[in-house]
Every structure is written in structure tokens, then in C-alpha cells.
Write a protein that holds these residues in place. Structure first.
Motif, PDB file in Angstrom:
ATOM      1  N   PHE A   1       0.831  -1.210   0.000  1.00 57.26           N
ATOM      2  CA  PHE A   1       0.000   0.000   0.000  1.00 57.26           C
ATOM      3  C   PHE A   1       0.863   1.255   0.000  1.00 57.26           C
ATOM      4  CE2 PHE A   1      -2.366   3.393   2.109  1.00 57.26           C
ATOM      5  CZ  PHE A   1      -3.581   3.379   1.415  1.00 57.26           C
ATOM      6  N   PHE A   2       1.883   1.286   0.862  1.00 56.59           N
ATOM      7  CA  PHE A   2       2.764   2.458   0.942  1.00 56.59           C
ATOM      8  C   PHE A   2       3.483   2.656  -0.397  1.00 56.59           C
ATOM      9  CE2 PHE A   2       5.371   4.711   4.497  1.00 56.59           C
ATOM     10  CZ  PHE A   2       5.362   5.898   3.766  1.00 56.59           C
ATOM     11  N   CYS A   3       3.987   1.567  -0.973  1.00 55.25           N
ATOM     12  CA  CYS A   3       4.663   1.650  -2.270  1.00 55.25           C
ATOM     13  C   CYS A   3       3.701   2.150  -3.350  1.00 55.25           C
ATOM     14  CB  CYS A   3       5.220   0.277  -2.640  1.00 55.25           C
ATOM     15  SG  CYS A   3       6.199   0.257  -4.163  1.00 55.25           S
ATOM     16  N   SER A   4       2.449   1.684  -3.296  1.00 53.44           N
ATOM     17  CA  SER A   4       1.448   2.109  -4.287  1.00 53.44           C
ATOM     18  C   SER A   4       1.082   3.576  -4.112  1.00 53.44           C
ATOM     19  CB  SER A   4       0.203   1.224  -4.171  1.00 53.44           C
ATOM     20  OG  SER A   4       0.524  -0.128  -4.402  1.00 53.44           O
ATOM     21  N   ARG A   5       1.039   4.033  -2.862  1.00 50.94           N
ATOM     22  CA  ARG A   5       0.803   5.464  -2.633  1.00 50.94           C
ATOM     23  C   ARG A   5       1.901   6.296  -3.277  1.00 50.94           C
ATOM     24  NH1 ARG A   5      -2.005   6.871   2.111  1.00 50.94           N
ATOM     25  NH2 ARG A   5      -1.583   9.069   1.643  1.00 50.94           N
ATOM     26  N   MET A   6       3.140   5.815  -3.155  1.00 50.44           N
ATOM     27  CA  MET A   6       4.252   6.550  -3.768  1.00 50.44           C
ATOM     28  C   MET A   6       4.143   6.515  -5.292  1.00 50.44           C
ATOM     29  SD  MET A   6       6.837   8.425  -3.167  1.00 50.44           S
ATOM     30  CE  MET A   6       7.163   8.122  -1.416  1.00 50.44           C
ATOM     31  N   ALA A   7       3.792   5.351  -5.847  1.00 50.14           N
ATOM     32  CA  ALA A   7       3.610   5.251  -7.295  1.00 50.14           C
ATOM     33  C   ALA A   7       2.521   6.211  -7.766  1.00 50.14           C
ATOM     34  CB  ALA A   7       3.254   3.815  -7.673  1.00 50.14           C
ATOM     35  N   ALA A   8       1.422   6.283  -7.007  1.00 50.68           N
ATOM     36  CA  ALA A   8       0.319   7.183  -7.356  1.00 50.68           C
ATOM     37  C   ALA A   8       0.771   8.632  -7.299  1.00 50.68           C
ATOM     38  CB  ALA A   8      -0.850   6.947  -6.405  1.00 50.68           C
TER      39      ALA A   8
ATOM     40  N   LEU B   1       1.605   1.464 -10.085  1.00 49.76           N
ATOM     41  CA  LEU B   1       0.335   1.605  -9.365  1.00 49.76           C
ATOM     42  C   LEU B   1      -0.617   0.476  -9.727  1.00 49.76           C
ATOM     43  CD1 LEU B   1      -1.681   3.052  -7.574  1.00 49.76           C
ATOM     44  CD2 LEU B   1      -2.136   4.653  -9.452  1.00 49.76           C
ATOM     45  N   ASP B   2      -0.708   0.150 -11.022  1.00 49.09           N
ATOM     46  CA  ASP B   2      -1.573  -0.953 -11.446  1.00 49.09           C
ATOM     47  C   ASP B   2      -1.114  -2.271 -10.829  1.00 49.09           C
ATOM     48  OD1 ASP B   2      -3.124   0.733 -12.969  1.00 49.09           O
ATOM     49  OD2 ASP B   2      -2.096   0.292 -14.856  1.00 49.09           O
ATOM     50  N   GLU B   3       0.197  -2.485 -10.816  1.00 50.62           N
ATOM     51  CA  GLU B   3       0.748  -3.700 -10.211  1.00 50.62           C
ATOM     52  C   GLU B   3       0.409  -3.755  -8.715  1.00 50.62           C
ATOM     53  OE1 GLU B   3       5.173  -5.277  -8.898  1.00 50.62           O
ATOM     54  OE2 GLU B   3       5.000  -4.114 -10.766  1.00 50.62           O
TER      55      GLU B   3
ATOM     56  N   VAL C   1      -5.296  -6.416  -3.970  1.00 55.61           N
ATOM     57  CA  VAL C   1      -6.542  -7.195  -4.054  1.00 55.61           C
ATOM     58  C   VAL C   1      -6.260  -8.656  -3.719  1.00 55.61           C
ATOM     59  CG1 VAL C   1      -8.322  -8.041  -5.616  1.00 55.61           C
ATOM     60  CG2 VAL C   1      -7.674  -5.626  -5.661  1.00 55.61           C
ATOM     61  N   ARG C   2      -5.181  -9.203  -4.288  1.00 55.63           N
ATOM     62  CA  ARG C   2      -4.843 -10.615  -4.039  1.00 55.63           C
ATOM     63  C   ARG C   2      -4.519 -10.849  -2.565  1.00 55.63           C
ATOM     64  NH1 ARG C   2      -1.669 -10.080  -8.711  1.00 55.63           N
ATOM     65  NH2 ARG C   2       0.241 -10.134  -7.460  1.00 55.63           N
ATOM     66  N   GLU C   3      -3.641 -10.030  -2.007  1.00 56.01           N
ATOM     67  CA  GLU C   3      -3.245 -10.210  -0.610  1.00 56.01           C
ATOM     68  C   GLU C   3      -4.425  -9.949   0.334  1.00 56.01           C
ATOM     69  OE1 GLU C   3      -0.481 -11.425   0.495  1.00 56.01           O
ATOM     70  OE2 GLU C   3       0.583 -11.476  -1.419  1.00 56.01           O
ATOM     71  N   GLY C   4      -5.222  -8.952   0.011  1.00 55.06           N
ATOM     72  CA  GLY C   4      -6.350  -8.596   0.870  1.00 55.06           C
ATOM     73  C   GLY C   4      -7.411  -9.669   0.947  1.00 55.06           C
ATOM     74  N   ALA C   5      -7.488 -10.514  -0.073  1.00 54.95           N
ATOM     75  CA  ALA C   5      -8.497 -11.584  -0.085  1.00 54.95           C
ATOM     76  C   ALA C   5      -8.303 -12.564   1.065  1.00 54.95           C
ATOM     77  CB  ALA C   5      -8.443 -12.321  -1.422  1.00 54.95           C
ATOM     78  N   ASP C   6      -7.083 -12.653   1.576  1.00 54.68           N
ATOM     79  CA  ASP C   6      -6.786 -13.576   2.676  1.00 54.68           C
ATOM     80  C   ASP C   6      -6.669 -12.868   4.020  1.00 54.68           C
ATOM     81  OD1 ASP C   6      -6.682 -15.859   1.011  1.00 54.68           O
ATOM     82  OD2 ASP C   6      -4.643 -15.354   0.400  1.00 54.68           O
ATOM     83  N   LEU C   7      -7.136 -11.641   4.096  1.00 55.20           N
ATOM     84  CA  LEU C   7      -7.075 -10.861   5.333  1.00 55.20           C
ATOM     85  C   LEU C   7      -8.504 -10.491   5.743  1.00 55.20           C
ATOM     86  CD1 LEU C   7      -4.086  -8.520   4.365  1.00 55.20           C
ATOM     87  CD2 LEU C   7      -3.992 -10.508   5.882  1.00 55.20           C
TER      88      LEU C   7
ATOM     89  N   LEU D   1      -8.981   0.663  -0.822  1.00 51.72           N
ATOM     90  CA  LEU D   1      -8.241   1.056  -2.027  1.00 51.72           C
ATOM     91  C   LEU D   1      -8.885   2.224  -2.770  1.00 51.72           C
ATOM     92  CD1 LEU D   1      -7.371  -2.496  -3.436  1.00 51.72           C
ATOM     93  CD2 LEU D   1      -6.149  -1.117  -1.750  1.00 51.72           C
ATOM     94  N   ALA D   2      -9.929   2.826  -2.198  1.00 46.26           N
ATOM     95  CA  ALA D   2     -10.655   3.887  -2.911  1.00 46.26           C
ATOM     96  C   ALA D   2      -9.743   5.049  -3.284  1.00 46.26           C
ATOM     97  CB  ALA D   2     -11.817   4.385  -2.050  1.00 46.26           C
ATOM     98  N   GLY D   3      -8.849   5.450  -2.390  1.00 48.47           N
ATOM     99  CA  GLY D   3      -7.956   6.569  -2.687  1.00 48.47           C
ATOM    100  C   GLY D   3      -7.019   6.275  -3.833  1.00 48.47           C
ATOM    101  N   LEU D   4      -6.477   5.056  -3.857  1.00 47.83           N
ATOM    102  CA  LEU D   4      -5.583   4.676  -4.961  1.00 47.83           C
ATOM    103  C   LEU D   4      -6.357   4.590  -6.270  1.00 47.83           C
ATOM    104  CD1 LEU D   4      -3.446   1.890  -3.227  1.00 47.83           C
ATOM    105  CD2 LEU D   4      -2.717   4.211  -3.828  1.00 47.83           C
ATOM    106  N   ARG D   5      -7.586   4.063  -6.214  1.00 45.62           N
ATOM    107  CA  ARG D   5      -8.406   3.985  -7.434  1.00 45.62           C
ATOM    108  C   ARG D   5      -8.747   5.387  -7.945  1.00 45.62           C
ATOM    109  NH1 ARG D   5     -10.041  -1.520  -7.254  1.00 45.62           N
ATOM    110  NH2 ARG D   5     -10.581  -2.255  -5.160  1.00 45.62           N
TER     111      ARG D   5
END
Length: 469
Positions: free
Chosen positions: A317-324, A332-334, A340-346, A358-362
Motif C-alpha cells: 500500500f505504501f509503495c502504491s501510494r508513492m507510485a500514485a 500503481l496498477d501492479e 486485491v490478491r493479498e487482501g483476499a486472505d485478510l 483502495l478507494a484513494g488509490l483507485r
């Protein structure tokens, strides 16, 4: 050397080592571990690179304590805390589970409470929030009838603070930290202060700046002039606090001090991780986007597997925030796909008060794709969730980006309304995710739509940050 002389020699070494572990790592061992337990402790810590190398001719003595170590609840607890300092949460949980069972069998209620409080912290760190809540419900530090005191009270307050953080009850974090700090100030020892150094996500919460200053002063008084890991983490934590206040020069000074001191200790995993992220944030605000992204990629690549999938999700998430923030759409797409994949098991990731983490990243991805209307709708939905949106200053960032998008959409009044709450804060905080946009909005002629005091605050922050990158 005879076996008897070797044992006497090892007794001295182990008790001296126990004293060093208390002062250097905050592990409470010297007061109650037996000689054989300390031998086992050395074996455990040697594998964690926390103990010095041992003479070859004495290695055989380690075999003396193997059976005894398995039935020592104190030793299991010490191993768990040592593993936690290396972010090995999953392995630490095993040892705390053993300690809990052994303390319970012994009938040691006080030690059992401490072990359960530490277990709650480990469960929180792995995102198992429902399980942690069930433990904490029976350990209420605010209950007038509670018998919690000393270490048990300190650890429970820490666990409740971090449970609020991981549950995205961000506005509750600072008040809980204040209660924890009040308890810490009564116990100016390394073993009390080393456990629970505030992490970056906690420091970014509203209301944390003032108690962080008091925490830092208290930590430095405990450290004194000794080169200790607590000093490293103290300077690192204050550097993060200064960053969110926009005090970049002081932030860089504290970061440099933390890293210089860390060099004395070899592998301090948490300090390195927090330092990488802070360097990346400093690169971001200074317009060095390529370096910022590279650092966050490296940080994610160095994720400690034992920290668990919850920690990995937050790293992504932190890395994606930086990409965004840097406009790196491929990364960001990656990141979104991995989240989504990791969150499915949390299972505790989604809650009624946090429907879409993930609304902010979207929203940012939609903006980068030129879909302004979609971005506006997503930012508005994120802000409607209130405090739960504020992971790493995301609420202020969302207000900033929403205001910019509304302004570009010809809606200046709505833009001013979106931005205003962020300008009521004492520090820039999450506005720092886009310094250029903040400076653009500071230079905007709002025609009286923003209160003069709030606009002056925004322009003051923009001026402190210097010319736009």
C-alpha cells in the motif's frame, strides 16, 4: 579449562549478557532467568544476530539446556520479544503461546497477563484484529476495578493503541498514546520504553505531534549518552514527526543522526525499513520522483517474511501510494492488483467503517487516466468514511486532490468546501503527498471562498516548502 570452571565462566558471561540485553534491547531477562535459561537464550539470540560470537570450545554447553528451555515460560517470552525486534511476528507468536500455557500451568497470574498482552500485540501486527480484541476486552486498563499495573498496564495500553491504528480508528490513536506515555513517564527505563516505539503510520495520525515531542524527550532522558537501539529509533520516530509537520531540514538532521547511530549495531531491520520510507518521502516532496519510487521498490523487496501478510499488504500500500503520487501508472496498477490478491486472505481488512481501503488509490488512478468525474466520485466516497480514510495522511491528501479536481471542473465553491477541513489542522500532514498541487492551490485566488486565516495557513505552509519543484 575444567567443566566446572567453564560453567562458572559462562555464568559470569551470561549474567553480563543479560544485563546488556536489558540495556540495549529492552529485554527483561537479568532479574529472573536462571543460568541454564540464559544459556538457552544465548543460543536463541545468536541465531538472531543479537548476541556476540561464542568461543568454539564452549559450544557443547548449549546442549545442556535444551529440555529445560522448552519448559521455561520466561525464556519463551524473552525469545518472543527478541524475535519481535526482528519483525518475526509469526515465530514470536509460537513462543508466546508456549509461555502463556506454561504461566497458566504454574498459576502465575501477573506473568500470564503480560504474556497475553504481548500476544495481543503480535495478533494486531498480523491483522488478526478480532482475535486481539477478544484478549484486550479482558484486559481493560481504564477499568477502576482492574488490577493491571506496571508492565502489564504499559503493554496493554500499547496493544490498544496499535489495535486502534490497525482498525483504522485513527482519531483514537493519539489519546491512547497519551495514556501510554503517561504510564511510560512513571518508568524511565530502557525495558519500559523500547517496546512500542511509535511507527510511521501511528506518527501520521491526527494529534500525534505534541505527544511525540514529549515521548522523544522522555526517550532521550532514558538513553542518556549511551549508544542504544532505543536512541536510534527515538531519532527516527522524531524525524517522521518533523516530516509531517513540514520541518524538512530538522527531519533530515534527525534521520542522519538515527542512521549514523544505527551503524554501530549492524542489522536493525525496523530502523532500516522506516528510514527507507522516510528518504522516499523526502525525495517525493523535493521532486526526486525516480529516487522515491526506487527506494519504495527496494523497501518492498526487503520485506521480512516473518512480519506476515498484513505487514506485506501495508508495504504494498505504501509503495502504491508513492507510485500514485509520482504518476507511475504501471507500478500503481501492479500494486492495486497485488493489494486485491493479498487482501483476499485478510478477513479483518474490510469492516463496516472501512468498506474500500483502495478507494484513494483507485481515485488517483482514474485521475491519471483522465477520468476526472470518476476520480471525484471515488474521493468523495473515501472522505465519507471519515477517520478510517486517514491511513498515512490519506484524508488530507484526498481533500487536496478533490479540491484540485473540482477547481479544474469549474466548481470553485465545492473545491473550497472540500479543502477547508484540511486547513484547520496544525500541520500540513497528508497535504505533503502533492507539494506542487498544494502550492498551486495556495496561489489560487479563492475570492473569499476560504476563510482568511485558513488561507494564510495554507500559504504559510507553501512558503515554508520553498518554490515548487
Amino acid at each position: 579449562m575444567s567443566l566446572r570452571r567453564r560453567i562458572r565462566y559462562w555464568g559470569l558471561l551470561c549474567y553480563r549478557a543479560g544485563d546488556n540485553l536489558v540495556h540495549n534491547y529492552g529485554l527483561e531477562v537479568a532479574g529472573y532467568l536462571t543460568f541454564l535459561e540464559l544459556l538457552a537464550l544465548f543460543r536463541a539470540l545468536d541465531s538472531l544476530h543479537l548476541a556476540t560470537d561464542l568461543p568454539d570450545e564452549l559450544q557443547a554447553l548449549f546442549e545442556l539446556d535444551a529440555d529445560f528451555a522448552e519448559v521455561s515460560p520466561e525464556l519463551h517470552r524473552v525469545k518472543a520479544v527478541a524475535l519481535w525486534t526482528m519483525w518475526e511476528a509469526e515465530r514470536a507468536e509460537y513462543h508466546l503461546g508456549r509461555a502463556e500455557l506454561l504461566f497458566q500451568a504454574r498459576g502465575d497470574v501477573a506473568a500470564l497477563r503480560v504474556a497475553r498482552a504481548h500476544l495481543a500485540i503480535l495478533l494486531v501486527a498480523q491483522g488478526r484484529l478480532t482475535q486481539a480484541a477478544s484478549i484486550l476486552q479482558a484486559l481493560d486498563p481504564f477499568d477502576g476495578e482492574s488490577r493491571l499495573s506496571g508492565e502489564a498496564r504499559r503493554v496493554v495500553l500499547l496493544a490498544r493503541c496499535w489495535h486502534a491504528l490497525e482498525s483504522c480508528r485513527f482519531d483514537a490513536v493519539a489519546p491512547l498514546f497519551e495514556a501510554q506515555l503517561a504510564e511510560l513517564l512513571k518508568h524511565p527505563t530502557v525495558e519500559a520504553w523500547y517496546t512500542g516505539v511509535p511507527p510511521p503510520r501511528q506518527i501520521s495520525c491526527r494529534g500525534m505531534a505534541a505527544p511525540m515531542e514529549r515521548w522523544f524527550r522522555g526517550a532521550m532522558q532514558v538513553v542518556g549518552d549511551r549508544p542504544l537501539p532505543l536512541g536510534v529509533m527515538g531519532y527516527m520516530a522524531r524525524a517522521w514527526s518533523l516530516f509531517w509537520q513540514g520541518a524538512f531540514a530538522e527531519c533530515e538532521q534527525h534521520l542522519a543522526r538515527a542512521e549514523a547511530d544505527a551503524a554501530w549495531f549492524g542489522r536493525l531491520v525496523i530502523a532500516r525499513n522506516h528510514g527507507q520510507a522516510l528518504h522516499a518521502m523526502l525525495d517525493l516532496v523535493h521532486g526526486r520522483h525516480e529516487s522515491a519510487v526506487a527506494l519504495m521498490r527496494l523497501r518492498l523487496a526487503e520485506h521480512v517474511p516473518g512480519y506476515g501478510r498484513w505487514g506485506l499488504w501495508h508495504g504494498i500500500f505504501f509503495c502504491s501510494r508513492m507510485a500514485a503520487a509520482c504518476g507511475e501508472t504501471a507500478l500503481l496498477d501492479e500494486g492495486l492488483a497485488r493489494l486485491v490478491r493479498e487482501g483476499a486472505d485478510l478477513p479483518d481488512l474490510i469492516a463496516p467503517h472501512r468498506r474500500d481501503p483502495l478507494a484513494g488509490l483507485r481515485a488517483r488512478r482514474a485521475e491519471l487516466a483522465g477520468c476526472r468525474g470518476e476520480a471525484i466520485a471515488l474521493w468523495q466516497a473515501l472522505l465519507a468514511e471519515g477517520e478510517s480514510a486517514d491511513l498515512l495522511g490519506q484524508r488530507a491528501e484526498a481533500r487536496l486532490r478533490l479540491a484540485g479536481a473540482l477547481l479544474d471542473d469549474g466548481q470553485p465553491r465545492e473545491a473550497a468546501e472540500a479543502l477547508a477541513p484540511a486547513l484547520a489542522e496544525h500541520d500540513p500532514g497528508g497535504l505533503l503527498w502533492d507539494v506542487a498541487l498544494m502550492q498551486r492551490l495556495a496561489a489560487q485566488d479563492w475570492g473569499g471562498l476560504i476563510e482568511p486565516a485558513a488561507l494564510a495557513r495554507l500559504r504559510g505552509w507553501a512558503e515554508l516548502l520553498g518554490p515548487a519543484a
